[in-house]
Motif scaffolding. Sequence first.
Motif, PDB file in Angstrom:
ATOM      1  N   SER A  23      96.653  41.630  31.278  1.00  0.00           N
ATOM      2  CA  SER A  23      97.197  41.055  32.508  1.00  0.00           C
ATOM      3  C   SER A  23      98.048  42.071  33.269  1.00  0.00           C
ATOM      4  CB  SER A  23      98.030  39.816  32.167  1.00  0.00           C
ATOM      5  OG  SER A  23      98.564  39.250  33.334  1.00  0.00           O
ATOM      6  N   ILE A  24      98.873  42.807  32.562  1.00  0.00           N
ATOM      7  CA  ILE A  24      99.712  43.823  33.205  1.00  0.00           C
ATOM      8  C   ILE A  24      98.848  44.919  33.816  1.00  0.00           C
ATOM      9  CG2 ILE A  24     101.416  45.633  32.749  1.00  0.00           C
ATOM     10  CD1 ILE A  24     102.568  43.692  30.574  1.00  0.00           C
ATOM     11  N   LEU A  25      97.834  45.380  33.078  1.00  0.00           N
ATOM     12  CA  LEU A  25      96.953  46.424  33.597  1.00  0.00           C
ATOM     13  C   LEU A  25      96.120  45.929  34.778  1.00  0.00           C
ATOM     14  CD1 LEU A  25      95.767  48.220  30.346  1.00  0.00           C
ATOM     15  CD2 LEU A  25      97.389  49.029  32.060  1.00  0.00           C
ATOM     16  N   HIS A  26      95.834  44.627  34.828  1.00  0.00           N
ATOM     17  CA  HIS A  26      95.104  44.082  35.972  1.00  0.00           C
ATOM     18  C   HIS A  26      95.942  44.216  37.235  1.00  0.00           C
ATOM     19  CE1 HIS A  26      93.520  40.743  38.549  1.00  0.00           C
ATOM     20  NE2 HIS A  26      92.401  41.374  38.248  1.00  0.00           N
ATOM     21  N   ARG A  27      97.232  43.986  37.129  1.00  0.00           N
ATOM     22  CA  ARG A  27      98.120  44.157  38.277  1.00  0.00           C
ATOM     23  C   ARG A  27      98.232  45.620  38.674  1.00  0.00           C
ATOM     24  NH1 ARG A  27     102.663  39.591  36.939  1.00  0.00           N
ATOM     25  NH2 ARG A  27     101.132  37.990  36.474  1.00  0.00           N
ATOM     26  N   VAL A  28      98.340  46.492  37.681  1.00  0.00           N
ATOM     27  CA  VAL A  28      98.428  47.933  37.965  1.00  0.00           C
ATOM     28  C   VAL A  28      97.142  48.417  38.628  1.00  0.00           C
ATOM     29  CG1 VAL A  28      98.587  50.206  36.876  1.00  0.00           C
ATOM     30  CG2 VAL A  28     100.103  48.372  36.133  1.00  0.00           C
ATOM     31  N   SER A  29      95.996  47.943  38.152  1.00  0.00           N
ATOM     32  CA  SER A  29      94.727  48.375  38.746  1.00  0.00           C
ATOM     33  C   SER A  29      94.601  47.872  40.182  1.00  0.00           C
ATOM     34  CB  SER A  29      93.537  47.888  37.911  1.00  0.00           C
ATOM     35  OG  SER A  29      93.398  46.486  37.987  1.00  0.00           O
ATOM     36  N   VAL A  33      93.803  50.323  43.286  1.00  0.00           N
ATOM     37  CA  VAL A  33      92.715  50.073  44.238  1.00  0.00           C
ATOM     38  C   VAL A  33      93.256  50.036  45.660  1.00  0.00           C
ATOM     39  CG1 VAL A  33      91.026  48.344  44.974  1.00  0.00           C
ATOM     40  CG2 VAL A  33      91.216  48.939  42.569  1.00  0.00           C
ATOM     41  N   PHE A  34      94.410  49.437  45.861  1.00  0.00           N
ATOM     42  CA  PHE A  34      95.013  49.359  47.191  1.00  0.00           C
ATOM     43  C   PHE A  34      95.356  50.749  47.722  1.00  0.00           C
ATOM     44  CE2 PHE A  34      98.714  48.811  49.990  1.00  0.00           C
ATOM     45  CZ  PHE A  34      98.161  47.955  50.929  1.00  0.00           C
ATOM     46  N   ILE A  35      95.955  51.590  46.891  1.00  0.00           N
ATOM     47  CA  ILE A  35      96.305  52.955  47.303  1.00  0.00           C
ATOM     48  C   ILE A  35      95.044  53.779  47.539  1.00  0.00           C
ATOM     49  CG2 ILE A  35      97.407  55.094  46.518  1.00  0.00           C
ATOM     50  CD1 ILE A  35      99.489  53.283  45.117  1.00  0.00           C
ATOM     51  N   ALA A  36      94.050  53.623  46.669  1.00  0.00           N
ATOM     52  CA  ALA A  36      92.794  54.365  46.826  1.00  0.00           C
ATOM     53  C   ALA A  36      92.091  53.979  48.116  1.00  0.00           C
ATOM     54  CB  ALA A  36      91.878  54.122  45.628  1.00  0.00           C
ATOM     55  N   LEU A  37      92.144  52.717  48.476  1.00  0.00           N
ATOM     56  CA  LEU A  37      91.536  52.273  49.724  1.00  0.00           C
ATOM     57  C   LEU A  37      92.172  52.981  50.912  1.00  0.00           C
ATOM     58  CD1 LEU A  37      89.586  50.359  51.193  1.00  0.00           C
ATOM     59  CD2 LEU A  37      91.439  48.686  51.227  1.00  0.00           C
ATOM     60  N   ALA A  38      93.476  53.131  50.889  1.00  0.00           N
ATOM     61  CA  ALA A  38      94.160  53.848  51.967  1.00  0.00           C
ATOM     62  C   ALA A  38      93.705  55.306  52.033  1.00  0.00           C
ATOM     63  CB  ALA A  38      95.670  53.758  51.774  1.00  0.00           C
ATOM     64  N   ILE A  39      93.588  55.947  50.885  1.00  0.00           N
ATOM     65  CA  ILE A  39      93.144  57.349  50.845  1.00  0.00           C
ATOM     66  C   ILE A  39      91.722  57.469  51.371  1.00  0.00           C
ATOM     67  CG2 ILE A  39      92.576  59.266  49.298  1.00  0.00           C
ATOM     68  CD1 ILE A  39      94.941  58.312  47.539  1.00  0.00           C
ATOM     69  N   PHE A  40      90.847  56.570  50.936  1.00  0.00           N
ATOM     70  CA  PHE A  40      89.447  56.620  51.387  1.00  0.00           C
ATOM     71  C   PHE A  40      89.323  56.372  52.884  1.00  0.00           C
ATOM     72  CE2 PHE A  40      88.106  55.146  46.898  1.00  0.00           C
ATOM     73  CZ  PHE A  40      88.241  56.439  46.432  1.00  0.00           C
ATOM     74  N   LEU A  41      90.136  55.470  53.418  1.00  0.00           N
ATOM     75  CA  LEU A  41      90.082  55.208  54.855  1.00  0.00           C
ATOM     76  C   LEU A  41      90.604  56.399  55.667  1.00  0.00           C
ATOM     77  CD1 LEU A  41      91.143  51.458  55.074  1.00  0.00           C
ATOM     78  CD2 LEU A  41      88.886  52.451  55.462  1.00  0.00           C
ATOM     79  N   ILE A  42      91.600  57.084  55.143  1.00  0.00           N
ATOM     80  CA  ILE A  42      92.092  58.292  55.819  1.00  0.00           C
ATOM     81  C   ILE A  42      91.019  59.362  55.823  1.00  0.00           C
ATOM     82  CG2 ILE A  42      93.733  60.210  55.600  1.00  0.00           C
ATOM     83  CD1 ILE A  42      95.774  58.089  54.619  1.00  0.00           C
ATOM     84  N   LEU A  43      90.349  59.566  54.693  1.00  0.00           N
ATOM     85  CA  LEU A  43      89.266  60.554  54.634  1.00  0.00           C
ATOM     86  C   LEU A  43      88.112  60.168  55.550  1.00  0.00           C
ATOM     87  CD1 LEU A  43      89.138  61.408  50.819  1.00  0.00           C
ATOM     88  CD2 LEU A  43      89.886  62.888  52.690  1.00  0.00           C
ATOM     89  N   GLY A  72      89.190  58.017  39.049  1.00  0.00           N
ATOM     90  CA  GLY A  72      90.269  57.079  38.729  1.00  0.00           C
ATOM     91  C   GLY A  72      90.215  55.832  39.590  1.00  0.00           C
ATOM     92  N   ALA A  73      89.895  56.016  40.866  1.00  0.00           N
ATOM     93  CA  ALA A  73      89.796  54.867  41.766  1.00  0.00           C
ATOM     94  C   ALA A  73      88.620  53.971  41.374  1.00  0.00           C
ATOM     95  CB  ALA A  73      89.645  55.345  43.203  1.00  0.00           C
ATOM     96  N   LEU A  74      87.488  54.577  41.032  1.00  0.00           N
ATOM     97  CA  LEU A  74      86.331  53.785  40.613  1.00  0.00           C
ATOM     98  C   LEU A  74      86.597  53.063  39.291  1.00  0.00           C
ATOM     99  CD1 LEU A  74      83.372  56.155  41.559  1.00  0.00           C
ATOM    100  CD2 LEU A  74      83.992  53.983  42.640  1.00  0.00           C
ATOM    101  N   THR A  75      87.303  53.722  38.379  1.00  0.00           N
ATOM    102  CA  THR A  75      87.656  53.084  37.115  1.00  0.00           C
ATOM    103  C   THR A  75      88.628  51.931  37.352  1.00  0.00           C
ATOM    104  OG1 THR A  75      87.307  55.135  35.890  1.00  0.00           O
ATOM    105  CG2 THR A  75      88.684  53.479  34.844  1.00  0.00           C
ATOM    106  N   GLY A  76      89.612  52.144  38.234  1.00  0.00           N
ATOM    107  CA  GLY A  76      90.545  51.065  38.568  1.00  0.00           C
ATOM    108  C   GLY A  76      89.841  49.885  39.221  1.00  0.00           C
ATOM    109  N   LEU A  77      88.887  50.188  40.095  1.00  0.00           N
ATOM    110  CA  LEU A  77      88.118  49.125  40.740  1.00  0.00           C
ATOM    111  C   LEU A  77      87.274  48.360  39.719  1.00  0.00           C
ATOM    112  CD1 LEU A  77      87.205  47.715  43.341  1.00  0.00           C
ATOM    113  CD2 LEU A  77      85.439  49.463  43.562  1.00  0.00           C
ATOM    114  N   ALA A  78      86.655  49.080  38.794  1.00  0.00           N
ATOM    115  CA  ALA A  78      85.850  48.431  37.756  1.00  0.00           C
ATOM    116  C   ALA A  78      86.725  47.526  36.889  1.00  0.00           C
ATOM    117  CB  ALA A  78      85.138  49.477  36.898  1.00  0.00           C
ATOM    118  N   VAL A  82      86.302  43.485  36.635  1.00  0.00           N
ATOM    119  CA  VAL A  82      85.960  42.851  35.349  1.00  0.00           C
ATOM    120  C   VAL A  82      87.029  41.844  34.953  1.00  0.00           C
ATOM    121  CG1 VAL A  82      85.715  43.283  32.867  1.00  0.00           C
ATOM    122  CG2 VAL A  82      84.521  44.738  34.506  1.00  0.00           C
ATOM    123  N   PHE A  83      88.291  42.239  35.041  1.00  0.00           N
ATOM    124  CA  PHE A  83      89.346  41.324  34.614  1.00  0.00           C
ATOM    125  C   PHE A  83      89.650  40.274  35.676  1.00  0.00           C
ATOM    126  CE2 PHE A  83      89.649  44.331  31.286  1.00  0.00           C
ATOM    127  CZ  PHE A  83      90.118  43.594  30.205  1.00  0.00           C
ATOM    128  N   GLY A  84      89.300  40.522  36.921  1.00  0.00           N
ATOM    129  CA  GLY A  84      89.385  39.472  37.934  1.00  0.00           C
ATOM    130  C   GLY A  84      88.398  38.366  37.646  1.00  0.00           C
TER     131      GLY A  84
END
Length: 124
Positions: A23-29, A33-43, A72-78, A82-84
Amino acid sequence: MRKERPKNLDLSTVKFPITAIASILHRVSGIIVFIALAIFLILLNCSLSSAEDFQRVQGYLDMFIVEFIFWGALTGLAYHAVFGIRHMIQDLGHWEELDSASLSAKVGFGITVVLSILAGILVW
Protein backbone atom coordinates in the motif's frame (compact mmCIF):
# COMPACT_ATOMS: atom_id res chain seq x y z
CA MET A 1 -5.29 10.70 34.99
CA ARG A 2 -2.65 10.53 32.28
CA LYS A 3 -1.19 7.16 31.39
CA GLU A 4 2.38 6.92 30.18
CA ARG A 5 2.41 4.68 27.16
CA PRO A 6 5.59 3.33 25.63
CA LYS A 7 6.73 5.18 22.55
CA ASN A 8 8.53 3.51 19.69
CA LEU A 9 9.62 6.12 17.17
CA ASP A 10 12.25 3.95 15.50
CA LEU A 11 10.48 2.68 12.37
CA SER A 12 13.37 0.38 11.53
CA THR A 13 12.34 -1.86 14.43
CA VAL A 14 8.73 -2.15 13.23
CA LYS A 15 7.95 -5.17 11.05
CA PHE A 16 5.41 -4.07 8.45
CA PRO A 17 3.21 -6.75 6.86
CA ILE A 18 3.55 -7.19 3.12
CA THR A 19 0.12 -5.65 2.58
CA ALA A 20 1.24 -2.43 4.29
CA ILE A 21 4.42 -2.31 2.21
CA ALA A 22 2.37 -2.81 -0.96
CA SER A 23 0.00 0.00 0.00
CA ILE A 24 2.80 2.44 0.85
CA LEU A 25 4.67 1.63 -2.38
CA HIS A 26 1.44 2.13 -4.35
CA ARG A 27 1.31 5.71 -3.08
CA VAL A 28 4.99 6.25 -3.82
CA SER A 29 4.56 4.87 -7.35
CA GLY A 30 1.69 7.31 -7.89
CA ILE A 31 4.02 10.19 -7.06
CA ILE A 32 6.67 8.76 -9.39
CA VAL A 33 4.16 8.47 -12.25
CA PHE A 34 2.96 12.04 -11.64
CA ILE A 35 6.51 13.45 -11.75
CA ALA A 36 7.41 11.32 -14.78
CA LEU A 37 4.36 12.62 -16.62
CA ALA A 38 5.58 16.17 -16.09
CA ILE A 39 9.04 15.27 -17.42
CA PHE A 40 7.59 13.51 -20.46
CA LEU A 41 5.31 16.44 -21.25
CA ILE A 42 8.24 18.86 -21.04
CA LEU A 43 10.26 16.69 -23.43
CA LEU A 44 7.28 16.41 -25.78
CA ASN A 45 6.76 20.16 -25.77
CA CYS A 46 10.46 20.74 -26.47
CA SER A 47 10.54 18.18 -29.28
CA LEU A 48 7.55 19.74 -31.04
CA SER A 49 8.84 23.31 -31.04
CA SER A 50 11.40 22.95 -33.86
CA ALA A 51 13.47 20.45 -35.83
CA GLU A 52 16.63 21.39 -33.93
CA ASP A 53 14.92 20.87 -30.60
CA PHE A 54 13.62 17.52 -31.81
CA GLN A 55 17.20 16.45 -32.61
CA ARG A 56 18.33 17.69 -29.19
CA VAL A 57 15.61 15.67 -27.41
CA GLN A 58 16.53 12.64 -29.52
CA GLY A 59 20.11 13.06 -28.33
CA TYR A 60 18.91 13.10 -24.72
CA LEU A 61 17.24 9.73 -25.23
CA ASP A 62 20.61 8.11 -25.93
CA MET A 63 21.96 9.07 -22.50
CA PHE A 64 22.04 6.32 -19.86
CA ILE A 65 20.54 8.47 -17.11
CA VAL A 66 17.54 9.36 -19.30
CA GLU A 67 17.06 5.71 -20.23
CA PHE A 68 17.22 4.84 -16.53
CA ILE A 69 14.59 7.48 -15.76
CA PHE A 70 12.37 6.07 -18.52
CA TRP A 71 12.81 2.55 -17.12
CA GLY A 72 12.01 3.79 -13.60
CA ALA A 73 8.93 5.62 -14.83
CA LEU A 74 7.70 2.56 -16.73
CA THR A 75 8.32 0.35 -13.70
CA GLY A 76 6.46 2.82 -11.47
CA LEU A 77 3.58 2.90 -13.93
CA ALA A 78 3.46 -0.91 -14.07
CA TYR A 79 3.49 -1.17 -10.27
CA HIS A 80 0.81 1.50 -9.92
CA ALA A 81 -1.40 -0.19 -12.52
CA VAL A 82 -1.02 -3.72 -11.08
CA PHE A 83 -1.68 -2.66 -7.50
CA GLY A 84 -4.42 -0.26 -8.57
CA ILE A 85 -6.24 -3.23 -10.09
CA ARG A 86 -5.57 -5.15 -6.88
CA HIS A 87 -7.07 -2.33 -4.81
CA MET A 88 -10.14 -2.19 -7.06
CA ILE A 89 -10.66 -5.93 -6.64
CA GLN A 90 -10.39 -5.47 -2.89
CA ASP A 91 -12.98 -2.66 -3.09
CA LEU A 92 -15.34 -5.20 -4.65
CA GLY A 93 -15.03 -7.33 -1.50
CA HIS A 94 -12.44 -9.89 -2.56
CA TRP A 95 -8.98 -10.58 -1.10
CA GLU A 96 -9.83 -8.80 2.14
CA GLU A 97 -8.67 -11.52 4.50
CA LEU A 98 -5.06 -11.40 5.63
CA ASP A 99 -4.01 -14.61 3.86
CA SER A 100 -5.58 -13.76 0.51
CA ALA A 101 -4.43 -10.12 0.72
CA SER A 102 -0.85 -11.26 1.39
CA LEU A 103 -0.99 -13.70 -1.49
CA SER A 104 -2.37 -11.09 -3.88
CA ALA A 105 0.39 -8.66 -2.82
CA LYS A 106 3.06 -11.30 -3.48
CA VAL A 107 1.53 -12.08 -6.89
CA GLY A 108 1.39 -8.36 -7.64
CA PHE A 109 5.07 -7.98 -6.79
CA GLY A 110 5.87 -10.90 -9.09
CA ILE A 111 3.88 -9.43 -11.97
CA THR A 112 5.59 -6.07 -11.43
CA VAL A 113 9.04 -7.69 -11.58
CA VAL A 114 8.16 -9.35 -14.89
CA LEU A 115 6.80 -6.08 -16.29
CA SER A 116 9.89 -4.23 -15.05
CA ILE A 117 12.15 -6.68 -16.89
CA LEU A 118 10.06 -6.25 -20.03
CA ALA A 119 10.31 -2.47 -19.66
CA GLY A 120 14.10 -2.80 -19.36
CA ILE A 121 14.19 -4.82 -22.58
CA LEU A 122 12.02 -2.19 -24.26
CA VAL A 123 14.19 0.73 -23.11
CA TRP A 124 17.59 -0.86 -23.68
